[in-house]
Design a protein around this motif. Structure first.
Motif, PDB file in Angstrom:
ATOM      1  N   LYS A 202       8.124  12.579  -0.651  1.00 29.57           N
ATOM      2  CA  LYS A 202       6.774  12.835  -0.160  1.00 29.57           C
ATOM      3  C   LYS A 202       5.990  11.535  -0.249  1.00 29.57           C
ATOM      4  O   LYS A 202       6.243  10.709  -1.115  1.00 29.57           O
ATOM      5  N   GLY A 203       5.038  11.366   0.655  1.00 33.13           N
ATOM      6  CA  GLY A 203       4.196  10.175   0.633  1.00 33.13           C
ATOM      7  C   GLY A 203       4.739   9.081   1.532  1.00 33.13           C
ATOM      8  O   GLY A 203       5.789   9.216   2.163  1.00 33.13           O
ATOM      9  N   GLY A 204       4.006   7.988   1.608  1.00 35.08           N
ATOM     10  CA  GLY A 204       4.401   6.871   2.450  1.00 35.08           C
ATOM     11  C   GLY A 204       3.660   5.622   2.056  1.00 35.08           C
ATOM     12  O   GLY A 204       2.955   5.582   1.046  1.00 35.08           O
ATOM     13  N   GLY A 205       3.834   4.581   2.872  1.00 37.81           N
ATOM     14  CA  GLY A 205       3.152   3.338   2.564  1.00 37.81           C
ATOM     15  C   GLY A 205       3.591   2.202   3.449  1.00 37.81           C
ATOM     16  O   GLY A 205       4.411   2.361   4.362  1.00 37.81           O
ATOM     17  N   ARG A 206       3.049   1.017   3.148  1.00 39.14           N
ATOM     18  CA  ARG A 206       3.344  -0.186   3.917  1.00 39.14           C
ATOM     19  C   ARG A 206       3.573  -1.366   2.981  1.00 39.14           C
ATOM     20  O   ARG A 206       2.952  -1.450   1.922  1.00 39.14           O
ATOM     21  N   VAL A 207       4.457  -2.253   3.400  1.00 36.42           N
ATOM     22  CA  VAL A 207       4.689  -3.520   2.714  1.00 36.42           C
ATOM     23  C   VAL A 207       4.462  -4.623   3.735  1.00 36.42           C
ATOM     24  O   VAL A 207       5.108  -4.630   4.798  1.00 36.42           O
ATOM     25  N   LEU A 208       3.515  -5.515   3.461  1.00 33.68           N
ATOM     26  CA  LEU A 208       3.142  -6.587   4.395  1.00 33.68           C
ATOM     27  C   LEU A 208       2.756  -6.034   5.754  1.00 33.68           C
ATOM     28  O   LEU A 208       2.971  -6.662   6.791  1.00 33.68           O
ATOM     29  N   GLY A 209       2.198  -4.840   5.746  1.00 36.17           N
ATOM     30  CA  GLY A 209       1.748  -4.208   6.985  1.00 36.17           C
ATOM     31  C   GLY A 209       2.793  -3.390   7.704  1.00 36.17           C
ATOM     32  O   GLY A 209       2.488  -2.728   8.694  1.00 36.17           O
ATOM     33  N   TYR A 210       4.043  -3.395   7.214  1.00 33.03           N
ATOM     34  CA  TYR A 210       5.128  -2.662   7.867  1.00 33.03           C
ATOM     35  C   TYR A 210       5.404  -1.343   7.145  1.00 33.03           C
ATOM     36  O   TYR A 210       5.435  -1.292   5.909  1.00 33.03           O
TER      37      TYR A 210
ATOM     38  N   GLY B 299       7.445   8.161 -14.521  1.00 33.18           N
ATOM     39  CA  GLY B 299       7.262   8.378 -13.090  1.00 33.18           C
ATOM     40  C   GLY B 299       5.842   8.476 -12.603  1.00 33.18           C
ATOM     41  O   GLY B 299       5.610   8.707 -11.423  1.00 33.18           O
ATOM     42  N   LYS B 300       4.888   8.295 -13.510  1.00 31.92           N
ATOM     43  CA  LYS B 300       3.491   8.397 -13.129  1.00 31.92           C
ATOM     44  C   LYS B 300       2.762   7.083 -13.407  1.00 31.92           C
ATOM     45  O   LYS B 300       3.156   6.301 -14.272  1.00 31.92           O
ATOM     46  N   LEU B 301       1.676   6.854 -12.656  1.00 33.29           N
ATOM     47  CA  LEU B 301       0.864   5.683 -12.851  1.00 33.29           C
ATOM     48  C   LEU B 301       0.015   5.867 -14.095  1.00 33.29           C
ATOM     49  O   LEU B 301      -0.849   6.743 -14.152  1.00 33.29           O
ATOM     50  N   ALA B 302       0.265   5.037 -15.119  1.00 33.13           N
ATOM     51  CA  ALA B 302      -0.457   5.165 -16.387  1.00 33.13           C
ATOM     52  C   ALA B 302      -1.718   4.304 -16.410  1.00 33.13           C
ATOM     53  O   ALA B 302      -2.710   4.674 -17.026  1.00 33.13           O
ATOM     54  N   ALA B 303      -1.658   3.123 -15.792  1.00 32.40           N
ATOM     55  CA  ALA B 303      -2.825   2.216 -15.800  1.00 32.40           C
ATOM     56  C   ALA B 303      -2.614   1.138 -14.749  1.00 32.40           C
ATOM     57  O   ALA B 303      -1.499   0.796 -14.407  1.00 32.40           O
TER      58      ALA B 303
ATOM     59  N   VAL C  78       2.603   8.576  -7.075  1.00 27.35           N
ATOM     60  CA  VAL C  78       2.181   7.193  -7.327  1.00 27.35           C
ATOM     61  C   VAL C  78       1.474   6.635  -6.095  1.00 27.35           C
ATOM     62  O   VAL C  78       2.018   6.649  -4.991  1.00 27.35           O
ATOM     63  N   SER C  79       0.263   6.125  -6.296  1.00 23.71           N
ATOM     64  CA  SER C  79      -0.511   5.474  -5.233  1.00 23.71           C
ATOM     65  C   SER C  79      -0.974   4.110  -5.727  1.00 23.71           C
ATOM     66  O   SER C  79      -1.461   3.987  -6.854  1.00 23.71           O
ATOM     67  N   LEU C  80      -0.809   3.078  -4.884  1.00 24.62           N
ATOM     68  CA  LEU C  80      -1.163   1.715  -5.274  1.00 24.62           C
ATOM     69  C   LEU C  80      -1.654   0.930  -4.067  1.00 24.62           C
ATOM     70  O   LEU C  80      -1.177   1.115  -2.955  1.00 24.62           O
ATOM     71  N   ASP C  81      -2.602   0.033  -4.301  1.00 25.60           N
ATOM     72  CA  ASP C  81      -3.016  -0.970  -3.331  1.00 25.60           C
ATOM     73  C   ASP C  81      -2.967  -2.312  -4.051  1.00 25.60           C
ATOM     74  O   ASP C  81      -3.773  -2.571  -4.944  1.00 25.60           O
ATOM     75  N   LEU C  82      -2.017  -3.162  -3.667  1.00 28.53           N
ATOM     76  CA  LEU C  82      -1.805  -4.425  -4.353  1.00 28.53           C
ATOM     77  C   LEU C  82      -1.972  -5.572  -3.369  1.00 28.53           C
ATOM     78  O   LEU C  82      -1.340  -5.586  -2.322  1.00 28.53           O
TER      79      LEU C  82
ATOM     80  N   GLU D  38       0.857  -1.184   0.000  1.00 28.99           N
ATOM     81  CA  GLU D  38       0.000   0.000   0.000  1.00 28.99           C
ATOM     82  C   GLU D  38       0.894   1.235   0.000  1.00 28.99           C
ATOM     83  O   GLU D  38       1.670   1.424   0.938  1.00 28.99           O
ATOM     84  N   ILE D  39       0.805   2.041  -1.027  1.00 29.20           N
ATOM     85  CA  ILE D  39       1.561   3.289  -1.051  1.00 29.20           C
ATOM     86  C   ILE D  39       0.642   4.430  -1.456  1.00 29.20           C
ATOM     87  O   ILE D  39      -0.308   4.251  -2.208  1.00 29.20           O
ATOM     88  N   LYS D  40       0.947   5.608  -0.939  1.00 25.84           N
ATOM     89  CA  LYS D  40       0.083   6.766  -1.156  1.00 25.84           C
ATOM     90  C   LYS D  40       0.907   7.977  -1.538  1.00 25.84           C
ATOM     91  O   LYS D  40       1.789   8.405  -0.779  1.00 25.84           O
ATOM     92  N   ASP D  41       0.687   8.497  -2.717  1.00 25.60           N
ATOM     93  CA  ASP D  41       1.243   9.772  -3.171  1.00 25.60           C
ATOM     94  C   ASP D  41       2.764   9.816  -3.058  1.00 25.60           C
ATOM     95  O   ASP D  41       3.340  10.755  -2.507  1.00 25.60           O
ATOM     96  N   ILE D  42       3.434   8.801  -3.612  1.00 27.61           N
ATOM     97  CA  ILE D  42       4.888   8.711  -3.537  1.00 27.61           C
ATOM     98  C   ILE D  42       5.536   9.635  -4.575  1.00 27.61           C
ATOM     99  O   ILE D  42       5.223   9.575  -5.765  1.00 27.61           O
TER     100      ILE D  42
END
Length: 213
Positions: free
Chosen positions: A55-63, A209-213, A21-25, A4-8
Motif C-alpha cells: 500500500k502507498g507510493g512515492g517518488r525518488v528524484l521525481g520518478y 516498521g514505523k516512523l519513530a522520529a 511510513v511517510s517521508l519527504d527528504l 517522497e513517500i506516502k503511507d508505505i
C-alpha cells in the motif's frame, strides 16, 4: 524533494516490515537509523523498485517508484549490505560492468571504473580477483560501484559492516567527502548511532516498521 513517500506498507507474509511510513527528504546527508529488523533495508529496496509496497507510493528524484524504476536506477547508486560480487572478475571488470548496466557506454564505464577505484583507494589492487579481497576492500569496492555512473543519489546499506576501527573510519571519511564535495545526496542506513552522527545532517528513525522520529 529527492525522496517522497506516502503511507508505505509492506509485509513478508504475516510479518509487517513497514506500517504507514511517510517521508519527504530533500538535499543533504540523511541517516536512516534503527535496530536490526526495523525495516530500513526493506524501505531502501522499495525505493529502488526491488520490492513493490502493499500500500502507498512515492517518488525518488521525481520518478514514480512503481512505474519508473529503470529511470530511478539510472540516477541512483546502491551499496548493498550483503556482498554481491561475481567470482572470477577483478575490480576493474566488475565496476565497469556495473557502470554498463546503469546505461554507460563500455569505454566510458571502463574509464570511470579506474577513476572511482583510485578514489576509494583500490588502485593498486584493481586487477586482483575479488575473492582475494579483505572485508575492508570489499566495502570500498561496493562504494566504488555505487558511484561509478555518477548518480545524483546513493543509498548505503550498513556501509561499515564487518570493518575494524581503522577501516570503518576510512569508509566514513569517504562517505563524508562524497556528500560534501561531489554533489551527490547520500542516504545511509545503519544501526550504529556514531556512524550516523558523524556523517549525516538529518536523521530518520525507524522502529518495528514505523516512523519513530
Amino acid at each position: 524533494m529527492s525522496i517522497e513517500i506516502k503511507d508505505i506498507h509492506f509485509s513478508y507474509g504475516k510479518v509487517k516490515a513497514l506500517e504507514g511510513v511517510s517521508l519527504d527528504l530533500s538535499q543533504g546527508a540523511i541517516g536512516l537509523l534503527g535496530p536490526n529488523g526495523a525495516g530500513k533495508s526493506t524501505l531502501i529496496r522499495i525505493l529502488l523498485g526491488f520490492l513493490s509496497p502493499d500500500k502507498g507510493g512515492g517518488r525518488v528524484l521525481g520518478y514514480d517508484i512503481k512505474d519508473e524504476q529503470p529511470k530511478i536506477r539510472r540516477y541512483v547508486g546502491y551499496m548493498p549490505e550483503d556482498d554481491c560480487f561475481i567470482p572470477g572478475l577483478d575490480a576493474v571488470s566488475f565496476t565497469s560492468y556495473l557502470g554498463e548496466l546503469s546505461g554507460m557506454p563500455r569505454q566510458e564505464a571502463m574509464k570511470r571504473a579506474h577513476e572511482v577505484l583510485f578514489y576509494v583507494g583500490l588502485e593498486e589492487s584493481r586487477y586482483r580477483k575479488l575473492e582475494t579481497y579483505s572485508s575492508g576492500m570489499k566495502q570500498r569496492l561496493k562504494l566504488a560501484q555505487a558511484i561509478v555512473h555518477d548518480p545524483k543519489l546513493i543509498f548505503l546499506d550498513e556501509p561499515t559492516t564487518g570493518l575494524d576501527p581503522n577501516g570503518r573510519r576510512e569508509v566514513l571519511e569517504l562517505i563524508m567527502d562524497i556528500s560534501s564535495k561531489k554533489d551527490i545526496q547520500v542516504l545511509i542506513s545503519s544501526h550504529i548511532l556514531p556512524d550516523i552522527e558523524l556523517t549525516c545532517s538529518y536523521v530518520v528513525i525507524l522502529n518495528k516498521g514505523k516512523l519513530a522520529a
